[in-house]
Write an enzyme that holds these catalytic residues in place. Sequence first.
Site, PDB file in Angstrom:
ATOM      1  N   ASP A 189       0.831  -1.201   0.000  1.00 45.75           N
ATOM      2  CA  ASP A 189       0.000   0.000   0.000  1.00 45.75           C
ATOM      3  C   ASP A 189       0.870   1.257   0.000  1.00 45.75           C
ATOM      4  O   ASP A 189       1.979   1.264   0.534  1.00 45.75           O
ATOM      5  CB  ASP A 189      -0.903  -0.004   1.231  1.00 45.75           C
ATOM      6  CG  ASP A 189      -2.121   0.879   1.059  1.00 45.75           C
ATOM      7  OD1 ASP A 189      -2.397   1.306  -0.086  1.00 45.75           O
ATOM      8  OD2 ASP A 189      -2.807   1.141   2.059  1.00 45.75           O
ATOM      9  N   HIS A 244       2.810   3.536  -9.071  1.00 47.27           N
ATOM     10  CA  HIS A 244       2.716   2.120  -9.411  1.00 47.27           C
ATOM     11  C   HIS A 244       3.978   1.640 -10.129  1.00 47.27           C
ATOM     12  O   HIS A 244       4.450   0.524  -9.899  1.00 47.27           O
ATOM     13  CB  HIS A 244       1.486   1.862 -10.280  1.00 47.27           C
ATOM     14  CG  HIS A 244       0.188   2.150  -9.584  1.00 47.27           C
ATOM     15  ND1 HIS A 244      -0.099   1.669  -8.320  1.00 47.27           N
ATOM     16  CD2 HIS A 244      -0.913   2.853  -9.977  1.00 47.27           C
ATOM     17  CE1 HIS A 244      -1.308   2.068  -7.962  1.00 47.27           C
ATOM     18  NE2 HIS A 244      -1.815   2.794  -8.948  1.00 47.27           N
ATOM     19  N   SER A 265      -6.863  -5.941  -6.200  1.00 44.57           N
ATOM     20  CA  SER A 265      -8.033  -6.523  -5.550  1.00 44.57           C
ATOM     21  C   SER A 265      -9.252  -6.444  -6.467  1.00 44.57           C
ATOM     22  O   SER A 265      -9.270  -5.670  -7.429  1.00 44.57           O
ATOM     23  CB  SER A 265      -8.341  -5.793  -4.236  1.00 44.57           C
ATOM     24  OG  SER A 265      -8.879  -4.510  -4.502  1.00 44.57           O
ATOM     25  N   THR A 266     -10.271  -7.229  -6.173  1.00 46.86           N
ATOM     26  CA  THR A 266     -11.497  -7.138  -6.961  1.00 46.86           C
ATOM     27  C   THR A 266     -12.109  -5.746  -6.818  1.00 46.86           C
ATOM     28  O   THR A 266     -12.753  -5.242  -7.750  1.00 46.86           O
ATOM     29  CB  THR A 266     -12.521  -8.203  -6.521  1.00 46.86           C
ATOM     30  OG1 THR A 266     -12.738  -8.095  -5.102  1.00 46.86           O
ATOM     31  CG2 THR A 266     -12.029  -9.599  -6.845  1.00 46.86           C
ATOM     32  N   GLU A 267     -11.887  -5.111  -5.660  1.00 57.98           N
ATOM     33  CA  GLU A 267     -12.401  -3.750  -5.467  1.00 57.98           C
ATOM     34  C   GLU A 267     -11.679  -2.742  -6.357  1.00 57.98           C
ATOM     35  O   GLU A 267     -12.229  -1.687  -6.700  1.00 57.98           O
ATOM     36  CB  GLU A 267     -12.260  -3.341  -3.994  1.00 57.98           C
ATOM     37  CG  GLU A 267     -13.207  -4.062  -3.035  1.00 57.98           C
ATOM     38  CD  GLU A 267     -12.751  -5.480  -2.704  1.00 57.98           C
ATOM     39  OE1 GLU A 267     -13.571  -6.257  -2.188  1.00 57.98           O
ATOM     40  OE2 GLU A 267     -11.565  -5.805  -2.957  1.00 57.98           O
ATOM     41  N   LEU A 323      12.012 -19.959  -4.304  1.00 64.52           N
ATOM     42  CA  LEU A 323      10.885 -19.162  -3.824  1.00 64.52           C
ATOM     43  C   LEU A 323       9.717 -19.222  -4.799  1.00 64.52           C
ATOM     44  O   LEU A 323       9.914 -19.189  -6.018  1.00 64.52           O
ATOM     45  CB  LEU A 323      11.333 -17.703  -3.658  1.00 64.52           C
ATOM     46  CG  LEU A 323      10.234 -16.667  -3.345  1.00 64.52           C
ATOM     47  CD1 LEU A 323       9.808 -16.786  -1.899  1.00 64.52           C
ATOM     48  CD2 LEU A 323      10.726 -15.252  -3.640  1.00 64.52           C
TER      49      LEU A 323
END
Length: 248
Positions: A22, A39, A67-69, A133
């Site tokens: 975030d 970004h 996110s879907t939001e 990883l």
Amino acid sequence: MTSLLHKIDPRNVPAHVAIIMDGNGRWAKMRSLDRSEGHVEGVNTVRRITEAASEAGVRFLTLYAFSTENWNRPQAEVDALMHLIVIAIERETPDLIKNNVRLSMIGDFDRMPQEALNRLQRCMQDTAHCTGLTLNLALSYSARWEITEAVKAIAADAVSGKINPAQITPDTVDKYLTTAGMPDPDLLIRTGGDNRVSNFLLWQIAYSEIYITNTYWPDFSKEDFFRAILEYQSRERRFGLTSEQLTK
């Protein structure tokens, strides 16, 4: 400056670290830049922290990328972010292979542009042989969507007789989640200072240690990541037990 990496106890490294990345937009706003610039800089941090996780011995790194939001954001930002994710992953794939990092993804892919999905799936196929990883991108993901889909699948299998409803356990549910086969996150990191989990891995983080930093994602460094692991190693994980029970 001596790295904090040497202070990490290799016997107590979190097997799975999940990160809510975030602060990209706020980082850009502080610099009077367009949100997209935040970004772009955040992509550089993904590379940096993937390297740090490998160096520390983490086995799974799950990043909350979209996110879907986020589909509800302005279309121009959504398009730019989706394009950036695809371009960045394609660009990084050769280095992922060189560093033995396997790429995986979780999320509601029905909502993703088909071309973007196809290109990302090719990157997954190109790294499928890697054994180090696992870099797990949560794209078009929300935990409530994931749990809802798991409930529907469990219900369908119960109706068809594949499973006995009376014998459903938490382990049963685990197998129907997008993270099936992965350990639950030992450590959840959130950058940007907000104190919430934002619909991320709600089932899986039931006993995760949570580490929140005010540092915005574009500024999150390897040393910040190592500091989070050291904080994790200083905590006592009781899983509902008492300290006394753990020492017996």
